[in-house]
Write an enzyme that holds these catalytic residues in place. Structure first.
Site, mmCIF file in Angstrom:
data_model
loop_
_atom_site.group_PDB
_atom_site.id
_atom_site.type_symbol
_atom_site.label_atom_id
_atom_site.label_comp_id
_atom_site.label_asym_id
_atom_site.label_seq_id
_atom_site.Cartn_x
_atom_site.Cartn_y
_atom_site.Cartn_z
ATOM 1 N N GLN A 230 19.776 -87.560 -30.254
ATOM 2 C CA GLN A 230 20.519 -86.655 -31.140
ATOM 3 C C GLN A 230 22.032 -86.783 -30.910
ATOM 4 O O GLN A 230 22.474 -87.393 -29.942
ATOM 5 C CB GLN A 230 20.058 -85.209 -30.920
ATOM 6 C CG GLN A 230 19.946 -84.791 -29.461
ATOM 7 C CD GLN A 230 18.850 -83.776 -29.186
ATOM 8 O OE1 GLN A 230 18.344 -83.121 -30.090
ATOM 9 N NE2 GLN A 230 18.472 -83.617 -27.922
ATOM 10 N N GLU B 200 11.632 -81.923 -21.015
ATOM 11 C CA GLU B 200 12.737 -82.042 -21.993
ATOM 12 C C GLU B 200 12.811 -83.505 -22.418
ATOM 13 O O GLU B 200 12.760 -84.400 -21.580
ATOM 14 C CB GLU B 200 14.032 -81.551 -21.325
ATOM 15 C CG GLU B 200 15.328 -81.962 -21.983
ATOM 16 C CD GLU B 200 15.537 -81.428 -23.403
ATOM 17 O OE1 GLU B 200 15.481 -80.213 -23.609
ATOM 18 O OE2 GLU B 200 15.753 -82.273 -24.300
ATOM 19 N N ASP C 98 8.305 -86.334 -24.082
ATOM 20 C CA ASP C 98 7.946 -85.549 -25.264
ATOM 21 C C ASP C 98 6.947 -84.456 -24.862
ATOM 22 O O ASP C 98 5.862 -84.758 -24.365
ATOM 23 C CB ASP C 98 7.327 -86.516 -26.296
ATOM 24 C CG ASP C 98 6.977 -85.823 -27.594
ATOM 25 O OD1 ASP C 98 7.171 -84.589 -27.694
ATOM 26 O OD2 ASP C 98 6.504 -86.512 -28.503
ATOM 27 N N GLY C 99 7.321 -83.226 -25.117
ATOM 28 C CA GLY C 99 6.458 -82.090 -24.774
ATOM 29 C C GLY C 99 5.122 -82.156 -25.495
ATOM 30 O O GLY C 99 4.095 -81.714 -24.987
ATOM 31 N N ASP D 101 10.891 -73.936 -26.175
ATOM 32 C CA ASP D 101 12.307 -73.647 -26.392
ATOM 33 C C ASP D 101 12.915 -74.881 -27.054
ATOM 34 O O ASP D 101 13.587 -75.684 -26.411
ATOM 35 C CB ASP D 101 12.948 -73.363 -25.018
ATOM 36 C CG ASP D 101 14.434 -73.082 -25.114
ATOM 37 O OD1 ASP D 101 14.991 -73.089 -26.231
ATOM 38 O OD2 ASP D 101 15.047 -72.875 -24.055
HETATM 39 N N1 SAM Z 1 17.917 -72.858 -25.229
HETATM 40 C C1 SAM Z 1 18.589 -73.161 -26.452
HETATM 41 C C2 SAM Z 1 19.293 -71.941 -26.968
HETATM 42 O O1 SAM Z 1 19.973 -71.254 -26.221
HETATM 43 O O2 SAM Z 1 19.245 -71.694 -28.146
HETATM 44 C C3 SAM Z 1 17.636 -73.733 -27.471
HETATM 45 C C4 SAM Z 1 17.687 -75.126 -27.748
HETATM 46 S S1 SAM Z 1 17.279 -76.280 -26.475
HETATM 47 C C5 SAM Z 1 18.834 -77.033 -26.191
HETATM 48 C C6 SAM Z 1 16.274 -77.362 -27.409
HETATM 49 C C7 SAM Z 1 15.898 -78.629 -26.664
HETATM 50 O O3 SAM Z 1 14.613 -79.096 -27.120
HETATM 51 C C8 SAM Z 1 16.873 -79.786 -26.884
HETATM 52 O O4 SAM Z 1 17.535 -80.039 -25.680
HETATM 53 C C9 SAM Z 1 15.965 -80.969 -27.318
HETATM 54 O O5 SAM Z 1 16.332 -82.174 -26.708
HETATM 55 C C10 SAM Z 1 14.586 -80.492 -26.864
HETATM 56 N N2 SAM Z 1 13.457 -81.092 -27.576
HETATM 57 C C11 SAM Z 1 13.354 -81.318 -28.893
HETATM 58 N N3 SAM Z 1 12.171 -81.885 -29.181
HETATM 59 C C12 SAM Z 1 11.484 -82.013 -28.017
HETATM 60 C C13 SAM Z 1 10.206 -82.516 -27.671
HETATM 61 N N4 SAM Z 1 9.373 -83.032 -28.602
HETATM 62 N N5 SAM Z 1 9.830 -82.472 -26.358
HETATM 63 C C14 SAM Z 1 10.660 -81.955 -25.413
HETATM 64 N N6 SAM Z 1 11.892 -81.479 -25.691
HETATM 65 C C15 SAM Z 1 12.296 -81.505 -26.973
#
Ligand code: SAM
Length: 287
Positions: A35, A110, A141-142, A159
Site C-alpha cells: 500500500q 499483520e 495474510d490473516g 483490526d
Molecule cells: N488500528 C487502526 C486505527 O487506528 O484505525 C486501523 C487500521 S490498521 C493500520 C489496518 C492494518 O491491516 C494495516 O496495517 C494493513 O496492512 C493490515 N491488513 C490489511 N489486510 C490484511 C490482511 N489480509 N492480513 C493482515 N493484515 C492486513
C-alpha cells in the site's frame, strides 16, 4: 502551510463529494509492497498514519478506536482471557489495549511489515505493547493464518482497513467461518465494520455475513472524528457469551480492577459498554 485531504471514495463509500482536510506541518511518503503510506505531522491531530489515501490512526483520537475494538469483547468474558489473535492492527494500538486484560499470549498477524516498523518508530505511545514478551508478531495474510486453526483462541480481533486491497478477504463469510473454527467453545470474534452512515451497505453486509456464522451478533457504535462521517461501528460475533448479558455488577467490578491496575481509560466505561449497542433506526431501515 500545506493541507492534506482524504477524499471519501472506494468500495462501499456512499458519500461521493465529501472529504476531510487537515493542516499539515510535514509529511513523508513511501510505497510499501502492499500500500501507499503517508506519515503526516498535523496542526490538530498530532502524527497521522494514512494508508492508500485513508486516515488510519491519529495521535489525538486513536484511543477511541483502540479501546472500543478491544474492551467490549474483553469485558464480556467472565474468566481470564488466555490467547488473543489480532489480525491487521499494524500500529499496535489494539495490542496495547488487549494487554491490559493480562492475557498469556497475543498473536498479531499483520500483512505489511513496513507499517509496523514505521509505527514502532513514529508512534511509540501507540505501539509500545508490540515489544511485550507475551506478544508474537507474525507477518503475513490473516486470512491464510486462520485457515488451519482449531479451538485455539479466546478472542479474535480484526483490526483491518477498508475492503480494498489486502483487506477484502477479511470481509467474507468463509473467513468468518474459519475464525469460528479457530475460536474456543466460548470464543468471541470482533471486527471493525465501517461507517453505518457513510458505508451503510458494507456495514449491513458484515452484520449479515456474521449472522450466518455466529449465534450471537452484536453491532455497536462509536464516535471517531477523523473517520468518514464520524460515526463508526464494530461488530461482535460470539459463540456463547453475550456482551449485553454481562451483569452490571460483574462488569463494574472487572472495570474497577482494570483501571486500578492499568490506569484510567479515556472512552470505554460500563455505561458506554451497554449504550454502544443502541442503534438508531436509519442504520437497518428497509431499502
Ligand atoms: N488500528 C487502526 C486505527 O487506528 O484505525 C486501523 C487500521 S490498521 C493500520 C489496518 C492494518 O491491516 C494495516 O496495517 C494493513 O496492512 C493490515 N491488513 C490489511 N489486510 C490484511 C490482511 N489480509 N492480513 C493482515 N493484515 C492486513
Amino acid at each position: 502551510m500545506l493541507w492534506f485531504t482524504e477524499y471519501y471514495k472506494g468500495e462501499g463509500m456512499e458519500l461521493q463529494g465529501t472529504g476531510l482536510s487537515m493542516k499539515v506541518k510535514s509529511s513523508k511518503y513511501l510505497k510499501t509492497p502492499y500500500q501507499e503510506l503517508l506519515l503526516l505531522e498535523t496542526e490538530d491531530w498530532g502524527k497521522v498514519l494514512v494508508l492508500d489515501g485513508a486516515v488510519q490512526t491519529t495521535e489525538r483520537d486513536e484511543f477511541i478506536y483502540h479501546e472500543m475494538i478491544s474492551h467490549p469483547a474483553l469485558f464480556t468474558f467472565p474468566r481470564q482471557v488466555e490467547k488473543v489473535l489480532v489480525i491487521g492492527g499494524g500500529d499496535g494500538g489494539t495490542v496495547r489495549e488487549v494487554l491490559k486484560h493480562q492475557p498469556k499470549e497475543v498473536v498479531m498477524v499483520e500483512i505489511d511489515r513496513e507499517v509496523v516498523e514505521i509505527c514502532k518508530k513514529e508512534f511509540p505511545s501507540i505501539s509500545n505493547g508490540l515489544g511485550d514478551e507475551r506478544v508474537k508478531l507474525t507477518f503475513g495474510d490473516g486470512r491464510e493464518f486462520v485457515k488451519d486453526k482449531e479451538a485455539e483462541f479466546d478472542l479474535i480481533i480484526v483490526d483491518c482497513s477498508d475492503p480494498i486491497g489486502p483487506s477484502v478477504v477479511l470481509y467474507q463469510e468463509d473467513f468468518y467461518r474459519d475464525c469460528f473454527k479457530a475460536l474456543k467453545e466460548d470464543g468471541i470474534f470482533v471486527t471493525q465494520s465501517e461507517s453505518p452512515f457513510a458505508q451503510n451497505r458494507v456495514h449491513r453486509q458484515v452484520v449479515r455475513e456474521l449472522e450466518k456464522v455466529f449465534p450471537i451478533v452484536r453491532p455497536y457504535l462509536v464516535f471517531i472524528p477523523t473517520y468518514p462521517s464520524g460515526m463508526w461501528s464494530f461488530t461482535i460475533g460470539s459463540k456463547k457469551l453475550d456482551p449485553l448479558g454481562v451483569a452490571p455488577s460483574a462488569l463494574g467490578k472487572l472495570y474497577r480492577e482494570l483501571i486500578e491496575r492499568e490506569g484510567a481509560l479515556k472512552y470505554y466505561n460500563p455505561e458506554v459498554h451497554y449504550g454502544a449497542f443502541a442503534i438508531p433506526n436509519f442504520v437497518y431501515r428497509e431499502e
